[in-house]
Design a protein around this motif. Structure first.
Motif, PDB file in Angstrom:
ATOM      1  N   LEU A  86       5.570   5.343   0.104  1.00 54.16           N
ATOM      2  CA  LEU A  86       4.528   4.637   0.841  1.00 54.16           C
ATOM      3  C   LEU A  86       3.208   5.393   0.788  1.00 54.16           C
ATOM      4  O   LEU A  86       3.173   6.628   0.775  1.00 54.16           O
ATOM      5  N   ARG A  87       2.110   4.624   0.780  1.00 54.09           N
ATOM      6  CA  ARG A  87       0.786   5.207   0.869  1.00 54.09           C
ATOM      7  C   ARG A  87       0.388   5.345   2.342  1.00 54.09           C
ATOM      8  O   ARG A  87       1.041   4.797   3.236  1.00 54.09           O
ATOM      9  N   ALA A  88      -0.698   6.071   2.563  1.00 53.54           N
ATOM     10  CA  ALA A  88      -1.104   6.397   3.940  1.00 53.54           C
ATOM     11  C   ALA A  88      -1.241   5.172   4.842  1.00 53.54           C
ATOM     12  O   ALA A  88      -0.747   5.193   5.979  1.00 53.54           O
ATOM     13  N   PRO A  89      -1.900   4.075   4.407  1.00 48.29           N
ATOM     14  CA  PRO A  89      -2.011   2.913   5.310  1.00 48.29           C
ATOM     15  C   PRO A  89      -0.656   2.318   5.689  1.00 48.29           C
ATOM     16  O   PRO A  89      -0.468   1.858   6.821  1.00 48.29           O
ATOM     17  N   GLU A  90       0.298   2.346   4.729  1.00 45.12           N
ATOM     18  CA  GLU A  90       1.631   1.798   5.010  1.00 45.12           C
ATOM     19  C   GLU A  90       2.393   2.692   5.983  1.00 45.12           C
ATOM     20  O   GLU A  90       3.068   2.196   6.902  1.00 45.12           O
ATOM     21  N   VAL A  91       2.292   3.996   5.781  1.00 45.33           N
ATOM     22  CA  VAL A  91       2.942   4.936   6.701  1.00 45.33           C
ATOM     23  C   VAL A  91       2.335   4.811   8.093  1.00 45.33           C
ATOM     24  O   VAL A  91       3.044   4.787   9.106  1.00 45.33           O
ATOM     25  N   ALA A  92       0.999   4.703   8.148  1.00 46.83           N
ATOM     26  CA  ALA A  92       0.318   4.577   9.443  1.00 46.83           C
ATOM     27  C   ALA A  92       0.783   3.333  10.186  1.00 46.83           C
ATOM     28  O   ALA A  92       1.004   3.375  11.412  1.00 46.83           O
ATOM     29  N   HIS A  93       0.960   2.229   9.471  1.00 46.56           N
ATOM     30  CA  HIS A  93       1.444   0.992  10.115  1.00 46.56           C
ATOM     31  C   HIS A  93       2.808   1.216  10.747  1.00 46.56           C
ATOM     32  O   HIS A  93       3.049   0.826  11.902  1.00 46.56           O
ATOM     33  N   GLN A  94       3.727   1.861  10.022  1.00 41.74           N
ATOM     34  CA  GLN A  94       5.074   2.039  10.532  1.00 41.74           C
ATOM     35  C   GLN A  94       5.122   3.070  11.666  1.00 41.74           C
ATOM     36  O   GLN A  94       5.918   2.945  12.587  1.00 41.74           O
ATOM     37  N   LEU A  95       4.255   4.061  11.598  1.00 48.11           N
ATOM     38  CA  LEU A  95       4.182   5.023  12.707  1.00 48.11           C
ATOM     39  C   LEU A  95       3.675   4.347  13.971  1.00 48.11           C
ATOM     40  O   LEU A  95       4.224   4.542  15.067  1.00 48.11           O
TER      41      LEU A  95
END
Length: 501
Positions: A86-95
């Motif tokens: 995952l890229r940063a925006p995708e990780v941020a969404h899940q966090l």
């Protein structure tokens, strides 16, 4: 009380010196895995992490993943596994969506993960195998040995053990809330079906951050005291080397892995005689790949079916002596499956009665975290709607046809992409194939095939169109063909069809 981490504690009690993890760097016993996860649990508890707190975990198939995973569970916290691709925006969404306040990540993706944590206001980031310039804090701060075992936090069977995000192949990923009981049963029941033994060695290349690898390889193996042969990233060479090195007896994979192993083995002899059974899931395996793999390797493939929301098993072929080729098997113990038409009516058996698979039982998730409307829609009429199309035969074996959302309607006729893909896979020059529907002003949708040729084969559009035209009805064969070097895949090897549009 039922804490999923009990599967590790019990196996460590029964077989303390038996190998739990086999990897390139050596071996870790059950006693060591239990003790190291105790250290993580004690450190997290000291930092205020406790029952119900989401803790994100992002790492490949390395020993630190199960160490951290069971350590989180021992505190009563909720594991939120994250894909390392995952890229940063995708990780941020899940966090943000999971409400995690702690992230344990891996040095190979630490910079991207740290950017995501900053966007999601996650204060605590720990990095596995951290180096001098790694962001956050080194994971080894959480691994100081403790003198006494950490008591397992008391959890009710219906409490959430993990929030696992859907692959996002058709939309924004949602977090499926999987309970301690649900995940225990998804480790216990499938293992009993193919009579797993403590002496088995489970080749573990399926990503542990995905529900298939987490439930059907890691948790299943730990539940029965097996050794897990960890392969951090799939390549045919690495998998076959690990099978030979560790004398693996069980291989869990997805169809693309079986196809890649088959192609590689044509020119690279290897000793796979230790294998006794292979398990295929994650997608329907093409019949040509199924038959050729069993013939080449001399080992049966048991196909099953499940989803992130079912953690992971819904159906399974019980054994090599009790299976139906090309079927995903029958519902496992305690699980019900029916085939419904668009009006919610149960359909009779038979290939002509294709409908949506709906299921209910202990294996279904508690719901989508923070998304009550999506949860209500998924459980309409009291059954979980899988979104998959299929039929049952007269003996109760289930056959998948396609994803409901991937159904192509060409000029008013239903075209199931998998049926056309099966035809393409039988062409000797085709290595991989995916069929999708593309907009068409006259017909609504047109059938398009994206094909990866086998090395050394030259294919033409006209050749493949004619090949399919001779084998399927006129409304089914692809009029459009595109050649590519590779197909886009999810982290678990499933074709990402939305990226083909």
């Amino acid at each position: 009380m039922l804490n999923l981490a009990a599967i590790l504690r019990e196996s460590a009690t029964r077989r303390p010196q038996a190998p739990a993890l086999l990897h390139d760097g050596g071996m870790m016993t059950y006693a060591e895995l239990d003790a190291r996860s105790d250290a993580v649990a004690a450190a997290l508890l000291a930092r205020g992490v406790g029952p119900g707190d989401p803790v994100a975990l992002q790492a490949p198939n390395i020993p630190d993943f199960p160490v951290a995973y069971y350590g989180i569970l021992k505190t009563g916290a909720v594991v939120v596994p994250l894909n390392v691709l995952l890229r940063a925006p995708e990780v941020a969404h899940q966090l943000r969506d999971s409400e995690a306040r702690t992230l344990i990540t891996w040095v190979g993706v630490a910079d991207e993960a740290a950017r995501a944590a900053a966007k999601a206001d996650v204060p605590d980031v720990f990095v596995i195998n951290a180096v001098a310039d790694s962001p956050g804090r080194p994971f080894h701060e959480l691994t100081t040995p403790v003198s006494d075992p950490v008591p397992l936090a008391e959890r009710a069977p219906g409490d959430v053990a993990a929030i696992v995000y859907t692959s996002g192949t058709t939309g924004l990923p949602k977090g499926a809330e999987l309970t301690h009981f649900q995940m225990y049963m998804n480790a216990d029941i499938p293992g009993r079906l193919f009579e797993i033994k403590a002496e088995d060695v489970v080749l573990t290349v399926l990503p542990l951050f995905h529900v298939y690898g987490m439930s059907s390889a890691m948790n299943l193996g730990i539940r029965f005291g097996c050794a897990l042969s960890l392969v951090p990233r799939f390549t045919p060479e690495k998998v076959l080397t690990a099978i030979e090195r560790d004398r693996a007896t069980i291989f869990d994979g997805v169809p693309t892995m079986f196809g890649a192993l088959l192609a590689y083995a044509e020119d690279h002899p290897c000793d796979t005689s230790s294998l006794r059974v292979c398990v295929s899931g994650g997608d329907a395996i093409p019949a040509q790949v199924f038959d050729a793999f069993e013939k080449r390797f001399g080992v049966p493939i048991l196909e099953g079916y499940g989803m992130t929301e079912t953690a992971s098993t819904i159906t399974f072929n019980p054994s090599p002596d009790d299976r139906r080729a090309y079927s995903v098997g029958k519902p496992v113990w305690g699980v019900e499956v029916q085939i419904w038409d668009e009006d919610g009516r149960r359909m009779p058996p038979g290939r002509s009665h294709v409908g949506e698979l709906v299921t209910r039982g202990y294996q279904t998730m508690r719901g989508y975290h923070g998304h009550p409307e999506a949860t209500a829609e998924a459980f309409a009429s009291g059954w979980f709607h899988t979104g998959d199309l299929g039929y049952a035969d007269s003996d109760g074996f289930l056959f998948l046809v396609d994803r409901k959302k991937e159904l192509i309607i060409r000029g008013g006729y239903n075209v199931y992409p998998r049926e056309v893909e099966e035809v393409l896979y039988h062409h000797p020059g085709v290595r991989e194939a995916a069929v999708i529907g593309v907009p068409d002003e006259r017909l609504g949708q047109e059938v398009k095939a994206i094909v990866v040729p086998r090395p050394g084969h030259t294919l033409t559009v006209a050749e493949l169109v004619e090949y399919c035209r001779e084998r399927v009805a006129a409304y089914k064969y692809p009029r459009l063909v595109e050649f590519r070097d590779t197909l886009p895949l999810t982290g678990t090897g499933k074709v990402l069809k939305k990226d083909l549009l």
